[in-house]
Design an enzyme around this catalytic site. Structure first.
Site, short mmCIF file in Angstrom:
data_model
loop_
_atom_site.label_atom_id
_atom_site.label_comp_id
_atom_site.label_asym_id
_atom_site.label_seq_id
_atom_site.Cartn_x
_atom_site.Cartn_y
_atom_site.Cartn_z
N GLY A 1 20.71 18.88 -2.69
CA GLY A 1 22.14 18.56 -2.73
C GLY A 1 22.47 17.18 -2.20
N GLY B 1 28.12 13.55 0.17
CA GLY B 1 28.33 14.22 1.45
C GLY B 1 27.15 14.21 2.39
N ILE B 2 26.92 15.36 3.02
CA ILE B 2 25.87 15.48 4.03
C ILE B 2 24.50 15.18 3.45
CG2 ILE B 2 24.69 17.09 5.58
CD1 ILE B 2 27.40 18.52 5.92
N LEU C 1 11.96 16.93 1.85
CA LEU C 1 12.70 17.24 0.63
C LEU C 1 14.08 17.72 1.03
CD1 LEU C 1 11.44 19.02 -2.55
CD2 LEU C 1 13.64 19.68 -1.54
N ILE C 2 15.10 17.12 0.46
CA ILE C 2 16.49 17.44 0.79
C ILE C 2 17.20 17.87 -0.49
CG2 ILE C 2 18.63 16.60 1.83
CD1 ILE C 2 16.92 14.31 3.08
N TYR D 1 32.30 32.90 0.58
CA TYR D 1 31.57 31.78 1.18
C TYR D 1 31.00 32.18 2.53
CZ TYR D 1 30.72 27.14 3.14
OH TYR D 1 30.13 26.05 3.72
#
Length: 284
Positions: A20, A24-25, A17-18, A157
């Protein structure tokens, strides 16, 4: 919600499970993992933005299972994980950039950054751990060199990424006793939409009050850094190496530039080397 279920074959016997994965990445990792034989649950907050991922998967000749997941919403996390029967790996990738400095923003602004980049990781990891214990699986969390080296105008951040690094470094030996490995992935500058999603107005430097010259210098320096950024596909290849490793390392820096940058901090016992380096980023 988009559900594109894939039939398991002899190669697709493990599930990752990924988070975002709309760009991108995350997008690159989802496609690379599917090409590597993983059954990929590719999650994103808004599945209306799944077009680029689905197009990339189709071009690669693979299929991914796209599901809705807002890492800042515990109910969304619970609903997504409730639909997963088996999980061998979790890649915490969802995150948001932020540029600002304390005097010029509210504490609530900082809290919002922490919600996405720190507490979001915790929500998903906590929900996934029972499944990962059952499979003797692994947790990979994409942090940043900003989780190692504090950087000007990235206070919130970097604080969130520092928190993730400390949490995962502390969790790793505990999770290992239950058969779950924990790793962090630390990219440097990466060519992705992440850079454009920091919410910075075009005239931000002019509106920064007493910090205007410093912010202008920082932005000039950062544009140069991202002009030579690492491709998201290179980071994805490193993540795939960790997914395949028999004994994955705790920390993976994804480029020579990232290794050199983080190395300054890791051998800087009194902090002077980092301060000398980053002070140059805000000098005119």
């Amino acid at each position: 919600m988009i559900n594109k279920y894939v039939e398991f074959d002899e190669m697709s016997d493990k599930t990752v499970l990924i988070t975002g994965t709309s760009s991108g990445i995350g997008l690159a990792t989802a496609v690379a993992a599917a090409r590597g034989g993983w059954h990929v649950i590719a999650t994103m907050r808004n599945t209306a933005k799944a077009g680029p991922l689905l197009a990339a998967a189709e071009a690669a000749g693979v299929t991914v299972d796209v599901r809705t997941l807002d890492v800042t919403d515990p109910a969304s996390v619970e609903a997504c994980l409730a639909g997963v029967d088996r999980l061998d790996a979790l890649v915490n990738n969802a995150g948001a950039g932020h540029i600002g400095t304390l005097e010029q923003e509210s504490v609530d602004d900082v809290r919002a950054v922490m919600e996405v980049n720190f507490f979001g990781v915790l929500h998903v990891t906590k929900a996934a751990l029972p499944l990962l214990r059952a499979s003797k699986g692994r947790v990979l969390t994409v942090t940043s060199v900003g989780g190692v080296v504090g950087q000007p105008f990235n206070e919130a951040y970097c604080a969130a990424k520092f928190a993730v690094e400390g949490y995962m470094e502390s969790l790793a030996p505990v999770a290992a006793t239950a058969g779950v490995s924990v790793s962090v992935v630390e990219p440097g500058a990466v060519a992705s939409e992440f850079v454009g999603n920091v919410g910075l107005a075009d005239d931000a430097a002019e509106q920064a009050g007493p910090y205007a010259p410093a912010l202008a210098a920082y932005l000039d320096r950062t544009r140069g850094a991202f002009a030579n950024a690492q491709a998201a596909e290179e980071v994805a290849a490193g993540i795939l190496d960790l997914l395949a490793a028999e004994r994955p390392a705790f920390r993976m820096l994804t480029s020579d530039a990232a290794r050199a940058f983080a190395g300054v901090k890791l051998k800087d016992l009194d902090g002077s080397a980092v301060q000398a380096l980053t002070a140059g980023w805000v000098a005119r």
